[in-house]
Enzyme design. Structure first.
Site: not given
Length: 282
Positions: A2-3, A51, A165, A250
């Site tokens: 998660p961001e 995070k 990402n 990624r």
């Protein structure tokens, strides 16, 4: 993963439910803390740090959790059925008379002294959504290794905390550079850092990570998740590839017309249609 804005939003939900109230029920279903007795302790606050999530309790204790890829906190009203997954996936339960927070599939559940929080979050860079946000320090850390690709530098939480990402790809687009461009080639790193803070701040209380200003499904991102679809600016098909070395690689996305810089050869790439030029002023 998660961001930072998603973690901020979940922390706000937990804070609203738990803060200022004693725990009527508490379970940590992990071997290291399965016998911990937290019932009766008042929850002081629930705060995000990048995070990471820190639930501070009276008596100088902090429950440190991290969602990573699979974890999630769900909040339920008194008497409401828990529906976040099977019981064996529950890693933490924190209940008050106001409601219950249930942590599913949490890969990190750590009970520590509040004074020892730096042991788990002290290495992080300035928090984009934190009260201690320091853009000058964030830029200094990003440029400390100027040869790193932009995406890699932005995702390193030791530089600045909170970017995942989605935002790393979107920030490359607004900078007009491919994800493989060296961070030292960025002409105005202070502007990109401020844009990152603006993006997360705009989305911290709403889902979707909207970066374009358009909240309609399918229009929320410039390039992230748009592989093969037209770029919203120049209609060139957005390309995708993997960047980095396993197991830390990624998926990245970029527009081959709007973003200059190094990139791998991708089958099916073709030039933009029409007379659209490269956007300027970014």
């Amino acid at each position: 993963m998660p961001e930072g804005d998603s973690v901020y939003r979940e922390a706000a939900r937990l804070h609203e439910t738990l803060a200022g109230r004693p725990l009527t029920h508490a379970e940590l279903r992990v071997p290291a803390h399965a016998t911990a007795d937290l019932a009766g302790r008042r929850v002081l606050e629930v705060r995000p740090r990048g995070k990471h999530m820190l639930t501070r309790l009276e008596g100088g204790l902090t429950l440190h959790t991290h969602l990573r890829m699979e974890g999630r906190w769900e909040v339920y009203r008194p008497g409401e059925r828990w529906t976040g997954g099977p019981a064996h996936q529950i890693r933490a339960v924190l209940g008050t008379e106001n409601g219950t927070a249930v942590g599913y599939r949490l890969p990190v559940v750590d009970l520590l002294r509040t004074a020892d929080e730096p042991r788990v979050v002290g290495r992080l860079g300035p928090d984009l959504l934190g009260p201690d946000w320091d853009p000058v320090e964030a830029v200094r850390r990003l440029l400390a290794r100027p040869a790193r690709p932009i995406v890699e530098a932005l995702l390193d939480q030791r530089n600045l905390a909170g970017i995942g990402n989605v935002y790393a790809n979107e920030l490359c687009f607004v900078a007009g550079l491919t994800p493989w461009t060296e961070i030292g080639e960025l002409p105005h790193p202070d502007r990109l850092v401020e844009r990152a803070r603006q993006m997360l701040d705009a989305n911290k209380l709403r889902p979707g990570h909207v970066t374009t200003g358009d909240t309609r499904p399918g229009y929320r991102h410039w390039v992230y998740g748009r592989a093969g679809r037209p770029c919203p600016r120049c209609v060139t098909p957005v390309l995708t590839a993997r960047q980095g070395e396993p197991p830390y690689d990624r998926v990245v996305f970029w527009c081959p017309f709007c973003q200059r810089g190094p990139a791998p050869q991708v089958t099916g790439a073709r030039p933009a249609r029409g007379g659209a030029g490269r956007p300027s002023g970014r």
